[in-house]
Each structure stands twice: as C-alpha cells, then as structure tokens.
Motif scaffolding. Structure first.
Motif, PDB file in Angstrom:
ATOM      1  N   LYS B   7      48.238  51.624  10.544  1.00 36.92           N
ATOM      2  CA  LYS B   7      48.447  50.212  10.405  1.00 36.92           C
ATOM      3  C   LYS B   7      50.027  49.744  11.145  1.00 36.92           C
ATOM      4  O   LYS B   7      50.125  48.912  11.917  1.00 36.92           O
ATOM      5  CB  LYS B   7      48.233  49.493   9.342  1.00 36.92           C
ATOM      6  N   ASP B   8      50.970  50.596  10.487  1.00 35.64           N
ATOM      7  CA  ASP B   8      52.414  50.145  11.131  1.00 35.64           C
ATOM      8  C   ASP B   8      52.406  50.493  12.425  1.00 35.64           C
ATOM      9  O   ASP B   8      52.966  49.556  13.219  1.00 35.64           O
ATOM     10  CB  ASP B   8      53.163  51.187  10.253  1.00 35.64           C
ATOM     11  N   LEU B   9      51.824  51.616  13.030  1.00 40.67           N
ATOM     12  CA  LEU B   9      52.120  51.826  14.323  1.00 40.67           C
ATOM     13  C   LEU B   9      51.457  50.804  15.248  1.00 40.67           C
ATOM     14  O   LEU B   9      51.753  50.476  16.322  1.00 40.67           O
ATOM     15  CB  LEU B   9      51.464  53.250  14.740  1.00 40.67           C
ATOM     16  N   ILE B  10      50.095  50.279  14.793  1.00 33.80           N
ATOM     17  CA  ILE B  10      49.477  49.482  15.360  1.00 33.80           C
ATOM     18  C   ILE B  10      50.450  48.132  15.504  1.00 33.80           C
ATOM     19  O   ILE B  10      50.473  47.391  16.599  1.00 33.80           O
ATOM     20  CB  ILE B  10      48.080  49.232  14.788  1.00 33.80           C
ATOM     21  N   GLU B  11      51.234  47.841  14.528  1.00 32.99           N
ATOM     22  CA  GLU B  11      51.886  46.445  14.555  1.00 32.99           C
ATOM     23  C   GLU B  11      52.858  46.679  15.532  1.00 32.99           C
ATOM     24  O   GLU B  11      53.413  45.654  16.208  1.00 32.99           O
ATOM     25  CB  GLU B  11      52.499  46.241  13.042  1.00 32.99           C
ATOM     26  N   HIS B  12      53.447  47.779  15.762  1.00 36.86           N
ATOM     27  CA  HIS B  12      54.529  48.171  16.578  1.00 36.86           C
ATOM     28  C   HIS B  12      53.976  48.011  18.044  1.00 36.86           C
ATOM     29  O   HIS B  12      54.745  47.214  18.923  1.00 36.86           O
ATOM     30  CB  HIS B  12      55.144  49.612  16.547  1.00 36.86           C
ATOM     31  N   SER B  18      51.944  41.603  26.219  1.00 36.23           N
ATOM     32  CA  SER B  18      50.751  42.028  26.797  1.00 36.23           C
ATOM     33  C   SER B  18      49.849  42.957  26.280  1.00 36.23           C
ATOM     34  O   SER B  18      48.846  43.584  26.680  1.00 36.23           O
ATOM     35  CB  SER B  18      50.514  42.285  28.431  1.00 36.23           C
ATOM     36  N   VAL B  19      50.187  43.366  24.880  1.00 36.15           N
ATOM     37  CA  VAL B  19      49.482  44.198  24.138  1.00 36.15           C
ATOM     38  C   VAL B  19      48.857  43.369  22.902  1.00 36.15           C
ATOM     39  O   VAL B  19      49.571  43.018  22.058  1.00 36.15           O
ATOM     40  CB  VAL B  19      50.200  45.522  23.622  1.00 36.15           C
ATOM     41  N   GLY B  20      47.784  43.411  22.809  1.00 30.98           N
ATOM     42  CA  GLY B  20      47.051  42.430  21.681  1.00 30.98           C
ATOM     43  C   GLY B  20      46.654  43.581  20.818  1.00 30.98           C
ATOM     44  O   GLY B  20      46.701  44.667  20.891  1.00 30.98           O
ATOM     45  N   PRO B  21      46.440  43.048  19.414  1.00 31.42           N
ATOM     46  CA  PRO B  21      45.866  43.967  18.386  1.00 31.42           C
ATOM     47  C   PRO B  21      44.731  44.889  18.935  1.00 31.42           C
ATOM     48  O   PRO B  21      44.636  46.042  18.348  1.00 31.42           O
ATOM     49  CB  PRO B  21      45.360  43.080  17.345  1.00 31.42           C
ATOM     50  N   LYS B  22      43.759  44.353  19.427  1.00 33.17           N
ATOM     51  CA  LYS B  22      42.615  45.428  19.766  1.00 33.17           C
ATOM     52  C   LYS B  22      42.873  46.436  20.663  1.00 33.17           C
ATOM     53  O   LYS B  22      42.778  47.656  20.530  1.00 33.17           O
ATOM     54  CB  LYS B  22      41.622  44.497  20.634  1.00 33.17           C
ATOM     55  N   MET B  23      43.918  46.063  21.907  1.00 30.06           N
ATOM     56  CA  MET B  23      44.511  47.215  22.541  1.00 30.06           C
ATOM     57  C   MET B  23      45.140  48.122  21.855  1.00 30.06           C
ATOM     58  O   MET B  23      45.448  49.367  22.127  1.00 30.06           O
ATOM     59  CB  MET B  23      45.339  46.700  23.840  1.00 30.06           C
ATOM     60  N   ALA B  24      46.400  47.426  20.864  1.00 28.79           N
ATOM     61  CA  ALA B  24      47.212  48.402  20.031  1.00 28.79           C
ATOM     62  C   ALA B  24      46.164  49.383  19.152  1.00 28.79           C
ATOM     63  O   ALA B  24      46.698  50.480  19.045  1.00 28.79           O
ATOM     64  CB  ALA B  24      48.074  47.441  19.178  1.00 28.79           C
ATOM     65  N   GLU B  25      45.215  48.923  18.777  1.00 29.83           N
ATOM     66  CA  GLU B  25      44.360  49.865  18.158  1.00 29.83           C
ATOM     67  C   GLU B  25      43.855  50.935  19.025  1.00 29.83           C
ATOM     68  O   GLU B  25      44.087  52.141  18.593  1.00 29.83           O
ATOM     69  CB  GLU B  25      43.143  49.031  17.411  1.00 29.83           C
TER      70      GLU B  25
END
Lengths: 196, 196
Positions: B7-12, B18-25
């Motif tokens: 979760k932490d890394l996804i938030e970073h 241009s990086v949304g939450p889905k892309m971060a996942e």
C-alpha cells in the motif's frame, strides 16, 4: 547529457510497464523538483517490497507464509474463487460480497499456442480442491479469449471431482451504454436476462 | 486489503504526475513479480537523486555548483537560450545545433493572473546578461499562451540592454499534417514561409 544519477533513475522508471522514456524523464524531474524529502520514504518502500512473498496456499501477495485471507477462519472454507492476478482479489474484496477463499493462477493460457500452462498454479488448485474438500470453484478469470480458454480448461480438469463449477456472470457493465456495447457483451446480456 | 508495504509503495507511485491509483497498483505488482533483484538499484537511484542540485549560474540540473554546460569553455559564452525547464535543455542539446549557454526560468508566467513571476529566475537572467556581456538571448519558452506571455515580458525587461532578442521559429512541425494543423500554426507557417 543528463547527470548519471538522473539517467539511471530515468532508466529504472522507463523499465516499468506503460512508462515511456519521456514520461520517465518527467517523473524524475518531478521527484527532483518537488518531492526530495519523500525520496527516503519511497526508497525504503521499494526495499520493503523485497520482504513480501506469496501465500503458499493461494499464491496471493502476503507478508507471511499464509495471506490474511487464508488465515481468516471466519471466511467460508469450501469455496475457492480462481483469479488470474492478485490485483483481481483486491477488486473482488472491494465488493464485500464474496466471503470464500481465493486461488491466484498467475496468468492465463495463451490462445496463440505457446502455453504458459506449466507456470500456472493449476496442479496446486486441483490438490486444494481435493484436500480442502472444496464444494464450489468460481472461475473468475477475465472475460477475454485467454480468460475464457483458461476457464474451459479448468472446467475440464475439475469435472472429475464432481464439485460445482461456476463462472462470473456476463452482461452489460453498470453505467454502460447499449449503443456502444459490443455484440458479444450484448448477446450475453440478452441470454442472461432476468425477470424483474 | 493490501499488505502495508504494498500500500505504501502504491501511494508513492500514485503521487507521481500522470500515475493514477490503478496504474500505481500495476507498477507495484510488476516490481513485485518481475524485478525484485532490481529493487536495490532502483532504491539506490532514488536516494542518489538527493545528491543532485541546480547549477548556480543557469539553474540546470547539476552534480556540482556549476553544470557541465556552464563548465564547458568550448561553448559560445555570449548567447543564452532561455528555457522553462531542464528537460527542454535535453531536447535542444539533442539537435546538436546550439552551442551557447542556457538559463532555466523554472516555469512561466500564468495567464490566469496569479503570477509565478516571483519564483522565476528572471532577475538572475538580467544580472547574467549584464555581467557576462551577453549579445543574444534566445527566448525558447514553449509556444503556448503562457510561454508567449513570458517571452513578451522578458523582451520588455531585456529591451533596455539593447542586445539581440530572438524567439524560436514558428510553423509546421516536421512530419505534421496540414489538414490537421491548427489555425495559429498554419498562420505562422504562412507568414514565416521561406524561398526555396
């Protein structure tokens, strides 16, 4: 042309999926300009990712040998929902509707012939179905050619066990537009129509 | 639902432009699955970014107090190309045509009224023009409303020094399509037409 540090970090970002070299440049410039105090945290989080592992039972991402879902004795122990990817579990969990267990295949069979079959966690699924006295397997692979192919293959493999095998319902997405729906979706929606 | 590390890394990642939450996942899952051995390097590169600084003369990204361009005595010392961002320097350097110096403004003036003027390195540019006996300033801000506005403002500020002030040429992009060119671009292309 760039300082080496800058170039190295651009290469790291550019090696990620859907990040091109231009976007990588912008990300690094952004980090350089705005988030220098966050760099320590970001760097630590990346390292911490190495401590994560996969659940030895369902192959979900996990901090221990068994993930929090397999650990949770409140969950229904005789239903398994088979998904392609750990991210699919997150989406299904968000609905709050499903209370059974999961099994992550780690991909799909390829329609192109060259099969990932050997890397998929199919034998492990079959073992679980027998050992854990599973009564229903929900095949929640994606509604794509590969996903459907994999579901069919799994169905054939699971049939001898005579348990209930289901597949996610097919039809219109909520918020979808009939005018723009593709034929396959609309066909499924029509044949899966329900009395109101 | 995710392990905390995940979760932490996804938030970073999601905090990047241009990086949304889905892309971060997806990025984090990618790193988790494929590139675990690269995590150390990636993490180190992020930390190394803290060692970079800005050139005290032209505000380009630099490993030392002065960047490699300001250091290079082979370069023409009396022309300054004014850009918005360090990434613009990279693009101009790629052409191999320009051999003068640079000055990074750090943004543009805003047409919306609230001005970033105070944060822009405009006073530093004026000082350089006088102290370094500059003979030409190329205003290479972007061909946008804000870029043009900034260029006009700089022109007014620089006019008393009576040096040559130029702006990048305007017209069709190479590989562009006249059919789809916007009116402003086509107007510029027409008025800047050249004899063959």
């Amino acid at each position: 042309m760039y300082p080496k540090v800058f170039k190295d970090l651009i290469e790291h970002f550019a090696s990620l999926p859907s990040v091109g070299p231009k976007m990588a440049e912008r990300l690094v410039l952004f980090l350089f300009k705005k988030d220098r105090e966050k760099l320590d945290d970001f760097s630590q989080s990346l390292l911490a990712l190495k401590n994560l592992t996969v659940c030895q039972k369902c192959f979900n991402i996990s901090e221990n040998t068994h993930c929090h879902i397999c650990h949770d004795k409140q969950r229904i122990q005789n239903i398994i929902c088979v998904v392609e990817d750990p991210l699919d579990i997150i989406s299904i969990e968000r609905t709050g509707i499903y209370r059974g267990l999961y099994h992550v295949l780690g991909g799909t069979m390829q329609s192109s012939g060259k099969s990932e079959k050997n890397e998929l966690k199919i034998p492990q699924l079959l073992t679980r179905v027998i050992n854990e006295k599973i009564e229903e397997v929900i095949l929640a692979t994606n509604p794509t050619t590969e996903g459907d192919l994999t579901a069919l293959y799994l169905k054939r493999k699971l049939q001898p066990t005579q348990i209930k095998i289901t597949r996610l319902g097919r039809g219109m997405s909520t918020g979808g537009d009939i005018e723009y729906a593709d034929e396959t979706t609309l066909s499924s929606a029509l044949s899966n129509r329900k009395e109101l």
